[in-house]
Design a protein around this motif. Structure first.
Motif, PDB file in Angstrom:
ATOM      1  N   ASN A  53       0.900  -1.244   0.233  1.00 24.93           N
ATOM      2  CA  ASN A  53       0.108   0.019  -0.032  1.00 24.93           C
ATOM      3  C   ASN A  53       0.888   1.331  -0.121  1.00 24.93           C
ATOM      4  O   ASN A  53       1.815   1.397   0.772  1.00 24.93           O
ATOM      5  CB  ASN A  53      -0.647  -0.039   1.371  1.00 24.93           C
ATOM      6  CG  ASN A  53      -1.758   1.250   1.521  1.00 24.93           C
ATOM      7  OD1 ASN A  53      -1.245   2.148   1.785  1.00 24.93           O
ATOM      8  ND2 ASN A  53      -3.182   1.143   1.397  1.00 24.93           N
ATOM      9  N   PHE A  62       0.399   4.287   1.307  1.00 20.48           N
ATOM     10  CA  PHE A  62       0.916   4.972   2.208  1.00 20.48           C
ATOM     11  C   PHE A  62       2.006   4.422   3.423  1.00 20.48           C
ATOM     12  O   PHE A  62       2.990   4.989   4.076  1.00 20.48           O
ATOM     13  CB  PHE A  62      -0.893   5.256   3.096  1.00 20.48           C
ATOM     14  CG  PHE A  62      -1.666   6.131   2.382  1.00 20.48           C
ATOM     15  CD1 PHE A  62      -1.430   7.210   2.362  1.00 20.48           C
ATOM     16  CD2 PHE A  62      -2.582   5.426   1.787  1.00 20.48           C
ATOM     17  CE1 PHE A  62      -2.338   8.158   1.562  1.00 20.48           C
ATOM     18  CE2 PHE A  62      -3.491   6.174   0.996  1.00 20.48           C
ATOM     19  CZ  PHE A  62      -3.197   7.614   1.098  1.00 20.48           C
ATOM     20  N   ILE A  63       1.797   3.050   3.243  1.00 17.54           N
ATOM     21  CA  ILE A  63       2.626   2.366   4.184  1.00 17.54           C
ATOM     22  C   ILE A  63       4.119   2.386   3.550  1.00 17.54           C
ATOM     23  O   ILE A  63       4.942   2.452   4.349  1.00 17.54           O
ATOM     24  CB  ILE A  63       2.366   0.806   4.231  1.00 17.54           C
ATOM     25  CG1 ILE A  63       0.898   0.632   5.108  1.00 17.54           C
ATOM     26  CG2 ILE A  63       3.348  -0.148   4.730  1.00 17.54           C
ATOM     27  CD1 ILE A  63       0.307  -0.621   4.824  1.00 17.54           C
ATOM     28  N   HIS A  83       7.739   3.804   5.257  1.00 14.68           N
ATOM     29  CA  HIS A  83       8.831   3.052   5.053  1.00 14.68           C
ATOM     30  C   HIS A  83      10.165   3.797   4.480  1.00 14.68           C
ATOM     31  O   HIS A  83      11.181   3.767   4.910  1.00 14.68           O
ATOM     32  CB  HIS A  83       8.578   1.516   4.295  1.00 14.68           C
ATOM     33  CG  HIS A  83       9.967   1.036   3.644  1.00 14.68           C
ATOM     34  ND1 HIS A  83      10.729   0.196   4.167  1.00 14.68           N
ATOM     35  CD2 HIS A  83      10.701   1.405   2.407  1.00 14.68           C
ATOM     36  CE1 HIS A  83      11.650  -0.133   3.616  1.00 14.68           C
ATOM     37  NE2 HIS A  83      11.642   0.675   2.156  1.00 14.68           N
ATOM     38  N   PHE A  98      -3.974  -2.382  11.415  1.00 14.04           N
ATOM     39  CA  PHE A  98      -3.058  -2.994  10.024  1.00 14.04           C
ATOM     40  C   PHE A  98      -2.117  -2.172   9.457  1.00 14.04           C
ATOM     41  O   PHE A  98      -0.978  -2.356   9.280  1.00 14.04           O
ATOM     42  CB  PHE A  98      -4.381  -3.166   8.925  1.00 14.04           C
ATOM     43  CG  PHE A  98      -3.710  -3.438   7.436  1.00 14.04           C
ATOM     44  CD1 PHE A  98      -3.275  -4.654   7.345  1.00 14.04           C
ATOM     45  CD2 PHE A  98      -3.683  -2.485   6.427  1.00 14.04           C
ATOM     46  CE1 PHE A  98      -2.654  -4.986   6.148  1.00 14.04           C
ATOM     47  CE2 PHE A  98      -3.173  -2.658   5.436  1.00 14.04           C
ATOM     48  CZ  PHE A  98      -2.745  -4.050   5.227  1.00 14.04           C
ATOM     49  N   PHE A  99      -2.480  -0.767   9.476  1.00 16.86           N
ATOM     50  CA  PHE A  99      -1.272   0.230   8.761  1.00 16.86           C
ATOM     51  C   PHE A  99      -0.282   0.430   9.946  1.00 16.86           C
ATOM     52  O   PHE A  99       1.101   0.192   9.442  1.00 16.86           O
ATOM     53  CB  PHE A  99      -2.073   1.646   8.896  1.00 16.86           C
ATOM     54  CG  PHE A  99      -2.607   1.985   7.450  1.00 16.86           C
ATOM     55  CD1 PHE A  99      -1.882   2.720   6.666  1.00 16.86           C
ATOM     56  CD2 PHE A  99      -3.724   1.148   7.195  1.00 16.86           C
ATOM     57  CE1 PHE A  99      -2.498   3.019   5.236  1.00 16.86           C
ATOM     58  CE2 PHE A  99      -4.272   1.517   5.880  1.00 16.86           C
ATOM     59  CZ  PHE A  99      -3.542   2.339   4.982  1.00 16.86           C
ATOM     60  N   GLU A 114       1.851  -2.799   9.450  1.00 16.73           N
ATOM     61  CA  GLU A 114       2.569  -3.056   8.103  1.00 16.73           C
ATOM     62  C   GLU A 114       3.830  -1.868   8.266  1.00 16.73           C
ATOM     63  O   GLU A 114       4.902  -2.214   7.760  1.00 16.73           O
ATOM     64  CB  GLU A 114       1.649  -2.424   7.156  1.00 16.73           C
ATOM     65  CG  GLU A 114       0.742  -3.755   6.566  1.00 16.73           C
ATOM     66  CD  GLU A 114       1.586  -4.815   6.151  1.00 16.73           C
ATOM     67  OE1 GLU A 114       2.327  -4.500   5.022  1.00 16.73           O
ATOM     68  OE2 GLU A 114       1.530  -5.726   6.451  1.00 16.73           O
ATOM     69  N   VAL A 115       3.397  -0.656   8.792  1.00 19.02           N
ATOM     70  CA  VAL A 115       4.531   0.197   9.044  1.00 19.02           C
ATOM     71  C   VAL A 115       5.840  -0.444   9.856  1.00 19.02           C
ATOM     72  O   VAL A 115       6.964  -0.282   9.561  1.00 19.02           O
ATOM     73  CB  VAL A 115       4.062   1.507   9.555  1.00 19.02           C
ATOM     74  CG1 VAL A 115       5.258   2.433  10.135  1.00 19.02           C
ATOM     75  CG2 VAL A 115       3.307   2.267   8.624  1.00 19.02           C
ATOM     76  N   SER A 151       7.235  -3.521   7.503  1.00 18.46           N
ATOM     77  CA  SER A 151       7.659  -3.305   6.111  1.00 18.46           C
ATOM     78  C   SER A 151       9.067  -3.244   5.822  1.00 18.46           C
ATOM     79  O   SER A 151       9.691  -3.771   5.042  1.00 18.46           O
ATOM     80  CB  SER A 151       6.810  -2.190   5.392  1.00 18.46           C
ATOM     81  OG  SER A 151       7.302  -0.784   5.909  1.00 18.46           O
ATOM     82  N   ARG A 152       9.618  -2.382   6.792  1.00 17.48           N
ATOM     83  CA  ARG A 152      11.243  -2.100   6.544  1.00 17.48           C
ATOM     84  C   ARG A 152      11.944  -3.437   6.654  1.00 17.48           C
ATOM     85  O   ARG A 152      13.104  -3.400   5.882  1.00 17.48           O
ATOM     86  CB  ARG A 152      11.675  -1.098   7.428  1.00 17.48           C
ATOM     87  CG  ARG A 152      11.249   0.333   7.144  1.00 17.48           C
ATOM     88  CD  ARG A 152      11.800   1.365   8.049  1.00 17.48           C
ATOM     89  NE  ARG A 152      13.322   1.456   7.996  1.00 17.48           N
ATOM     90  CZ  ARG A 152      14.069   2.445   8.753  1.00 17.48           C
ATOM     91  NH1 ARG A 152      13.434   3.032   9.705  1.00 17.48           N
ATOM     92  NH2 ARG A 152      15.144   2.314   8.428  1.00 17.48           N
TER      93      ARG A 152
END
Lengths: 558, 100
Positions: free
Chosen positions: A53, A55-56, A60, B25-26, B29-30, B33-34
């Protein structure tokens, strides 16, 4: 001049850049295609290639590129007055950084998400690729050495920040365990982590820890630098989920809270800018603004480091090609906003011009200290927070950013040594521990070799860091420009920033060359020559690649 | 209508719940994700080792890892004991691996 006016002008400029200029670049120059199958879909493996996504992915990308540099650079550069720094941050973000970061993602996505180093080899040539490896190594070396000095300086000057900065590591270790072992859900852990971090900031001023002036023959500053390198070496060897991941996460949350507090304080207090618009009375020894401004402010305007993240991890996770505009360009705007906050704190956060001048007594004297003191002044008067707490808050913000960049920087440097071990067939160098020792050793050599027993070698080379970093940006822009020429598209939008960067970088290097020679500083002289040779080679490669590509195009056209 | 309201179908509450789950969820993910790649790679390496062990056992291939697993004995001892007691065996069923 009211700080709010500057804030509004800056934000409006960057918003205009995003809504108008980036749209033009996306549609007319990079010609983003919503139907293009991105590498994240083409090579989806659930490991590196994962459609994400936007925004995610922005989160990052932004937290990966935001280090201490958007704070340190502008806070030093306001020594020439607020206007040059402000203009370079705003226009640099709009016309340089946005196009560069966004372009790096686009170039990588169009080439199987290869890193910009690999792309340089493919698009420009193998010679350019070798320069690229050396430039990356130098940038990482300087980042690690510089950030160690920055954090050590903060620890010495703001003893109230020692407990929160090291406490933050403990908080990160604990929340990492809580999340990884699924003891608590992430939102709960986030709240606990942030509360714990701010509790530590509250406790900090009442338990200041001052390093003794001398320990075993080393100054307090040097001891902090040694401790920091010890920490970074251990942190870079730990699995990412143990420390790095939770630390970066809590840092990201902290960044947003810090920015809201700082901008909120400016809006509520409406301070006047006390620093001169253009400083005609710079302290003795301050270098000329013209080339140096453009290399002192790197992150926040344009930074080569961003290209590494854009093409390294971001491009592998891009869901749709059109998302590149939001992730890349808006990521650069985020950095610009951080740099703008740093400029405002370092110019409007003082009671009078005399106070400001007392801080900026020499080139490099202001820096983070000016950001922390100026910002604390504004938060104290605007939001009513005790000044010591506000100073601790900002110190922790700056130190945590520099700290996480150091962790990552040392890890990346280790990878480079391991890669060299692979290339030159040295099995011992491929192992993590010796490679880490080599990475830490080279940083210490720079810190103590160039800076003497105080270990401040990193700070002396700060302007060199700027030039090296800008060279990296130049290489990325070169790749993008050659690609645009091959596609028969307008190349001026990347070629002009590229030429500007190269001219400024080479000019700055030449000026510094003379200074180092006059000072008899042969270590820096050597480093300067290495970077200068690389810069000239990049310029020549650029001319050759463009000429070759145009000739090929003309042949094909016939 | 009234019943619906009582049984937890309040549209406002539903909206808040949906919003919260989206926020969660956000955040997750944040957070991941890295480092998704690095962690997925570590997990895959573990899986690969597991596959190697299982397949070599199944196929009767002399297992190169067996020699090294001896080193794991002190670490596995407690879990092994828990396992055989859970399975209803008071003592270790393996002659060569006694834990109690």
């Amino acid at each position: 001049m009211s700080a709010i006016v500057l804030l509004v002008l800056g934000l409006a400029g960057m918003a205009g850049g995003y809504f108008v200029y980036s749209k033009f670049i996306a549609e007319k120059i990079y010609r983003l295609d919503p139907d293009f199958k991105t590498p994240a879909h083409e090579f989806e493996d659930g490991v590196d290639y994962v459609p994400t996504n936007r925004f995610i992915l922005w989160g990052h990308h932004f937290t990966s590129v935001a280090g201490a540099a958007p704070i340190v650079g502008p806070a030093i550069a306001v020594i020439w007055g607020w206007l040059p720094a402000f203009l370079w941050v705003v226009f640099g973000t709009i016309f340089f950084a946005g196009v560069h970061d966004f372009g790096a993602i686009w170039a990588s996505v169009r080439n199987k998400a290869k890193s910009v180093g690999a792309l340089t080899g493919d698009v420009v040539g193998t010679r350019a690729r070798s320069i690229f490896m050396i430039v990356i190594f130098l940038v990482l070396l300087m980042v690690n050495a510089v950030f160690a000095v920055v954090i050590a300086g903060l620890m010495m000057n703001f003893s109230s920040a020692v407990v929160p900065v090291w406490g933050a590591i403990l908080v990160a270790l604990i929340i990492g365990q809580l999340i990884y072992r699924r003891i608590l859900s992430l939102p709960v852990v986030s709240v606990i982590g942030v509360v714990a971090l701010y509790a530590l900031i509250g406790i900090g001023p009442s338990v200041p820890i001052q390093m003794p002036a001398e320990v075993a023959g080393f100054s307090g500053n040097a001891v902090w630098i040694l401790i920091l390198f010890g920490y970074a070496a251990i942190a870079s060897l730990l699995p990412v989920w143990v420390l790095l991941q939770p630390r970066d996460y809590i840092n990201g949350l902290q960044l947003f809270i810090g920015l809201i507090i700082l901008y909120g304080a400016i809006v509520l207090l409406n301070p006047s800018i006390v620093a001169p618009m253009v400083n005609s009375d710079v302290p003795a020894g301050t270098p000329s603004m013209l080339p140096l401004l453009f290399v002192t402010i790197a992150c926040g305007a344009i930074s080569g480091f961003h290209g590494l993240v854009s093409s390294g991890t971001t491009s592998k996770q891009l869901n749709k090609e059109t998302d590149a505009r939001f992730v890349g360009y808006f990521g650069a705007v985020g950095e610009g906003m951080l740099a703008l906050a740093a400029i405002l704190a370092a110019t409007a956060g003082f009671a009078s011009l005399a106070d400001w001048q007392a801080m900026y007594t020499a080139f490099g004297a202001g820096g983070v200290n000016a950001f922390v003191e100026g910002g604390a002044f504004m938060i104290h008067n605007g939001l009513g927070l005790p000044e010591a707490t506000a100073a601790t808050l900002l110190t922790v913000m700056a130190a945590l950013f520099a700290g996480t960049t150091m962790d990552t920087g040392l890890r990346l440097q280790r990878y480079i040594f391991q890669e060299w071990g692979d290339i030159y067939n040295q099995p011992w160098m491929k192992k993590s521990a010796p490679a880490t020792l080599l990475a830490v050793g080279s940083c210490l050599l720079l810190a103590f070799g160039a800076g003497g027993a105080d270990g401040t070698g990193g700070m002396i080379i700060w302007p060199l860091f700027g030039t090296t970093n800008q060279l990296l940006a130049g290489l990325t822009l070169l790749v993008i420009t050659v690609m645009l020429v091959r596609l028969r598209r307008p190349m001026w939008y990347t070629l002009v920033p590229l030429c500007f960067l190269l001219v400024m970088t080479i000019a700055a290097l030449l000026i510094q060359l003379r200074t180092f020679f006059n000072d008899g500083n042969y270590f820096l002289l050597f480093l300067d020559i290495v970077v200068l040779i690389a810069a000239i080679m990049v310029a020549m490669e650029c001319a050759a690649a463009l000429k070759r590509t145009r000739a090929e195009m003309a042949e094909q056209g016939d | 209508m009234h019943d619906d309201h009582d049984s937890g179908h309040d549209p406002r509450r539903e909206r808040v719940r949906a919003w919260l789950s989206q926020a969660r969820f956000f955040a997750e993910e944040v957070y991941s994700s890295r480092y998704r790649g690095a962690i997925a790679r570590a997990r895959r390496d573990e899986d690969d080792l597991f596959m190697l062990l299982v397949f070599s056992e199944m196929m009767g291939v002399p297992n190169p890892a067996a020699y090294y697993t001896l080193e794991l004995q002190p670490l596995l001892l407690e879990r092994f004991h828990d396992w055989h007691t859970r399975m209803g065996m008071e003592r270790s069923p393996l002659d060569h691996f006694r834990c109690c």
